[in-house]
Design an enzyme around this catalytic site. Structure first.
Site, PDB file in Angstrom:
ATOM      1  CD  GLU A  50      -3.007  -0.797  -0.020  1.00 46.06           C
ATOM      2  OE1 GLU A  50      -3.450   0.353  -0.210  1.00 46.06           O
ATOM      3  OE2 GLU A  50      -3.274  -1.766  -0.748  1.00 46.06           O
ATOM      4  CB  SER A  86     -53.174 -25.736  41.666  1.00 45.87           C
ATOM      5  OG  SER A  86     -54.494 -25.815  42.143  1.00 45.87           O
TER       6      SER A  86
END
Length: 707
Positions: free
Chosen positions: A85, A358
């Site tokens: 680069e 219950s």
């Protein structure tokens, strides 16, 4: 003479132009500071959410990036990027005059913009805010100004580190560490020379070289070879090393992470808890968090298998099933089944709340035992029962059966409605509510029914997770550990926050032991026999609301508390073709048993604490009223000598209003409570207060498909 004047004028013009250019450059220099903020996307680090093992990935959120220090990036990887680069990176002033001139000319003439940006320029363009990606002379000039200033104010190593952590490498990977994992399945510090060279080659065309094939693979090989040779030209490699390099083998490209099965429900709950603990959505998507959840991957699969293996294929689509498993010692939700995510955005385990039936009675039992009553306390099991607050609406038992004065073990085993209404009146409904709340049931879900005489019968709505968490209190010696789904959070800097759940002593140890004993009888010889595990003790409670609008089985071993519920979207009776109308002791109990059989496999057998001798000892000094006259000696025993108690069992309470509609509300879940509170004219019995008919054997025995 004329030529001399012309040259002088030309020189003046050039001088003025140069001076003007210097002045303009100075003005531009002064007016172009280094931005004080960065692009969110450039620095964002996605979060990874794991199962409880801390290794298996449950979900990924946000950008795939994990920043690393430059020192952790091998020298040969850095050299490869520089060779590919910006070979003059360590010598230039942050810009390349030749490359910049070429780029400016391409921009001015409208030709395709060619490469020429230095590493510093690329960083400026992708890292700092305020710079667009437009290809204009103004933007390019501004980029050059900032690049020069960055080069003057920052070290080269700082620039290279930010660049390597910012640049996109394809395969969804941002930064060199994510790229190393995406392309080679390893951390950046383990990359070879050839692998580093390939990542450097990818920067030029990340989409093309992400998973190259055919002509793209040929081009990728050529680009890789060029990078390797460039490393030789820069001196990073000698000729022998260059010749020794071979094209690296790329890992198979992974498909984008997709949430499957219960994963979306898990992610929703993890996100909600992180928000409650102070982590914003932005923290989660871009803060680089490593979140370890409480979910056990194997148990999550076991939960789904249990539901799918027990429910017949003919189960109506409107019937929903939820399962939740909580570790009593820690409060960790280790597994759940929330339904089918493709059918509904809200889940059946956390979001859906239906009447407890219950399964709420043990909270009343625990409140009584902790308040001075004991297991031999006698309560009124006669039917019907009239309460002083509403004598016009008597409360009956199933089929109007009367049990007479019975102890709390018998009342629990047979789920006798009038006995628990009587118990609630004796100890005070506020104490029942306080116990349920301390055990993890939110107060808001209890407020509307807590004054009704039928409150102990389960008219309040709860989720499967809340009910499993509540029952875990009994398994944990009366101490409730806050239910949670996050074990730990580690931030991007490595700081680890381990979740410490709130601990609440709900009832004393002996009260918990006696509560557990009574609930053991439910499984051994009561309404929950279908849930028995033959290799270890189990305690639990069935629950069925009016007209079987919701059916439950909640149970636990010392190591794990699990709740299973079934209900319908439209509040109608839960009916399964071939199995008929459902009750808590039927399919819910079978699902519970299927899950627990797998969950407990290989786990040591642990015993519950011993109950009190005759129920005395270990409680408060209060002396509540008891119906002890003419009662034969009663001693608790764990021996399941009798499969069932004498006479038919009382099935589930029916003194509950229709189950709340299980439809999403504007918060993405179901309403906490859509049941109208008992009216002043009817405080004791909410609407629909008559129990289902049928013998207990028909209602609670494991069903078999109809022929």
């Amino acid at each position: 003479m004329r030529k001399r004047r012309l040259l002088r004028r030309l020189s003046i013009a050039v001088g003025v132009g140069v001076l003007l250019g210097v002045v303009l450059f100075g003005i531009a220099w002064a007016m172009t500071p280094i931005p004080d903020s960065t692009q969110k996307q450039a620095t964002a680090q996605g979060s990874v959410i794991y199962y409880r093992d801390g290794k298996s990935v449950l979900a990924r959120q946000g950008v795939d990036r994990r920043n690393v220090e430059l020192a952790k990036v091998p020298r040969h990887v850095r050299d490869a990027v520089i060779a590919a680069e910006n070979r003059s990176f360590y010598e230039d002033a942050g810009v390349s005059i030749k490359g910049t001139g070429r780029a400016l000319w391409s921009t001015i003439t409208g030709q395709q913009l060619q490469g020429g940006s230095t590493i510093t320029q690329q960083l400026v363009r992708n890292y700092y805010s305020g710079l667009s990606q437009e290809r204009t002379v103004t933007r390019k000039f501004k980029e050059i100004m900032i690049a020069i200033k960055v080069d003057q104010s920052k070290s080269k190593d700082w620039v290279l580190e930010q660049y390597l952590n910012t640049i996109y490498f394809g395969r969804g990977a941002n930064g060199i560490q994510a790229a190393a994992q995406a392309y080679f399945g390893k951390n950046v510090d383990k990359l070879t020379v050839a692998e580093g060279a390939y990542l450097a080659a990818v920067i030029q065309q990340p989409s093309r070289f992400a998973d190259p094939k055919g002509a793209d693979l040929t081009a990728a090989r050529a680009r890789w070879q060029a990078v390797v040779e460039a490393m030789g030209q820069t001196g990073a490699l000698d000729a022998q090393q260059v010749a020794a390099q071979t094209f690296p083998k790329l890992a198979k490209a992974k498909k984008p992470f997709v949430l499957k099965g219960q994963a979306q429900y898990m992610l929703d709950q993890v996100t909600a808890e992180l928000n409650r603990r102070g982590y914003s959505d932005e923290d989660i998507s871009s803060g680089g968090l490593r979140v370890v959840t409480t979910f056990d991957k194997k148990l999550m699969k076991a939960a789904e298998r249990a539901v799918r293996s027990v429910l017949p294929q003919a189960t109506p689509k409107k019937v929903r099933t939820g399962l939740a498993a909580v570790d009593p010692a820690t409060g960790e939700v280790v597994a759940f089944y929330g339904g089918d995510p493709e059918r509904s955005d809200y889940d059946n385990a956390f979001s859906a709340k239906v009447q407890a039936g219950s399964t709420f009675k043990p909270y009343a039992l625990a409140a009584a035992l902790n308040g001075g009553y004991d297991l031999s306390t006698r309560v009124d099991g006669n039917s019907p029962m009239r309460v002083a607050s509403d004598p016009r609406h008597p409360i009956p038992n199933d089929n109007g059966r009367s049990y007479g004065p019975i102890d709390l073990v018998q009342a629990t085993t047979n789920s006798v409605n009038t006995a628990f209404v009587d118990l609630g009146q004796k100890i005070g409904l506020d104490k029942v509510a306080a116990t349920a709340e301390a055990a993890g049931i939110p107060r808001a879900q209890l407020e509307r029914q807590r004054t009704a005489a039928s409150f102990p019968l389960g008219v309040a709505s709860v989720s499967a997770v809340q009910n499993a968490s509540g029952f875990s209190t009994f398994a944990n010696g009366g101490v409730h550990m806050e239910a949670h789904v996050v074990k730990s959070v580690t931030d991007a800097d490595g700081a680890k926050d381990v979740v410490k759940p709130a601990s609440t002593e709900v009832i004393g140890k002996q009260a918990a032991a006696d509560t557990v004993y009574a609930m053991e009888q439910v499984v051994q010889r009561g309404t929950g026999t279908a849930a028995r595990l033959y290799d270890r003790p189990v305690a639990g409670k069935t629950g069925t609301t009016d007209d079987s609008g919701a059916v439950w089985f909640n149970g636990f071993t010392p190591q794990l508390a699990v709740a299973v519920n079934m209900f319908r979207d439209d509040n109608k009776t839960v009916t399964i073709p071939g199995y008929g109308v459902q009750f808590g002791g039927q399919l819910p109990a079978q699902i519970w048993r299927a899950f627990m059989t797998e969950a407990m496999q290989g786990k040591p057998v642990e015993e519950f604490p011993e109950p009190s001798e005759r129920g005395y000892g270990g409680y408060d000094d209060a002396a509540p009223e008891r119906f002890d006259e003419d009662v034969p000696d009663w001693r608790p025993s764990r021996r399941p000598d009798d499969w069932r108690t004498d006479g038919p069992e009382e099935p589930e309470p029916s003194f509950s209003e229709p189950a709340p509609t299980a439809t999403p509300d504007d918060r993405g879940g179901v309403p906490d409570e859509t049941v109208a509170p008992p009216t002043p004219d009817d405080p004791a019995v909410p609407s629909g207060g008559t129990e289902r008919t049928g013998t207990p054997e028909q209602r609670d025995a494991p069903p078999s498909p109809a022929g």
